[in-house]
Design a protein around this motif. Structure first.
Motif, PDB file in Angstrom:
ATOM      1  N   ASN A  86       0.923  -1.218  -0.017  1.00 35.79           N
ATOM      2  CA  ASN A  86      -0.054  -0.012   0.024  1.00 35.79           C
ATOM      3  C   ASN A  86       0.753   1.159  -0.111  1.00 35.79           C
ATOM      4  O   ASN A  86       0.501   2.396   0.133  1.00 35.79           O
ATOM      5  N   VAL A 119      -5.437   4.192  -9.511  1.00 37.27           N
ATOM      6  CA  VAL A 119      -4.751   4.919  -8.403  1.00 37.27           C
ATOM      7  C   VAL A 119      -4.997   6.394  -8.504  1.00 37.27           C
ATOM      8  O   VAL A 119      -5.424   6.902  -7.776  1.00 37.27           O
ATOM      9  N   ARG A 135      -4.172  -0.710  -9.092  1.00 35.17           N
ATOM     10  CA  ARG A 135      -3.808  -1.594  -7.882  1.00 35.17           C
ATOM     11  C   ARG A 135      -4.452  -2.917  -8.425  1.00 35.17           C
ATOM     12  O   ARG A 135      -5.389  -2.938  -8.637  1.00 35.17           O
ATOM     13  N   GLY A 139      -3.011  -5.582  -3.775  1.00 32.05           N
ATOM     14  CA  GLY A 139      -2.682  -4.262  -3.954  1.00 32.05           C
ATOM     15  C   GLY A 139      -1.273  -3.848  -4.632  1.00 32.05           C
ATOM     16  O   GLY A 139      -1.004  -2.601  -4.452  1.00 32.05           O
ATOM     17  N   LEU A 141       1.127  -2.598  -7.216  1.00 29.09           N
ATOM     18  CA  LEU A 141       1.051  -1.448  -7.963  1.00 29.09           C
ATOM     19  C   LEU A 141       1.545  -1.685  -9.545  1.00 29.09           C
ATOM     20  O   LEU A 141       2.775  -2.143  -9.513  1.00 29.09           O
TER      21      LEU A 141
END
Length: 152
Positions: A86, A119, A135, A139, A141
């Motif tokens: 996160n 995002v 995400r 989570g 990226l």
């Protein structure tokens, strides 16, 4: 006098996850192909990572052009000790992997079934790319880039 680099290529990017099956499904939907899956364990592996005796389930995924690989790992032992999933985009350290896609809108539509969230926004950079961060599973990226030019 210039010295020729001895670097051959970037071999892979590694991502640690809790659910290998979910990550494989997500990256398969994105367009990567499962190249292999197995267990890496023992004292020899721990000498490389500095973790001692370890047991890790890994999956190696490859891009359609065969040039880039993503190594997805699920640590069975030792247990995971930190969680960076996160972290914001401006956090220090390795953070994301970027994939070039043909149709970013279509790709986002397909990935929604995995709970993928933007995002920020889907934006256009000049006449070069349409870009966004999402995400993905757990989570993670992920960057997506749709080139707006032909490289042929």
């Amino acid at each position: 006098m210039m010295t020729k680099s001895k670097l051959l290529r970037m071999d892979n990017v590694g991502i640690v996850v809790e659910s290998l099956d979910e990550a494989i499904s997500f990256f398969t939907e994105l367009g990567l192909k499962l190249e292999g899956r197995g267990i890496v364990e023992g004292e020899w592996a721990g000498r490389v990572t500095g973790l001692g005796n370890q047991r890790v389930e890994i999956a190696m995924m490859v891009t359609p052009d065969g040039h880039s690989r993503l190594e997805i790992s699920r640590f069975l032992s030792p247990p995971v000790v930190a969680d960076h999933r996160n972290a914001p985009v401006n956090a220090l350290g390795y953070l994301r992997v970027m994939f070039a896609v043909e149709d970013i809108d279509e790709t986002l539509g397909r990935l929604r079934r995995f709970g993928t969230q933007l995002v920020g926004e889907l934006v256009q950079y000049e006449n070069s790319y349409r870009l966004c961060y999402i995400r993905g599973p757990e989570g993670l990226l992920i960057g997506l880039a749709e080139p707006l030019f032909s490289d042929t």
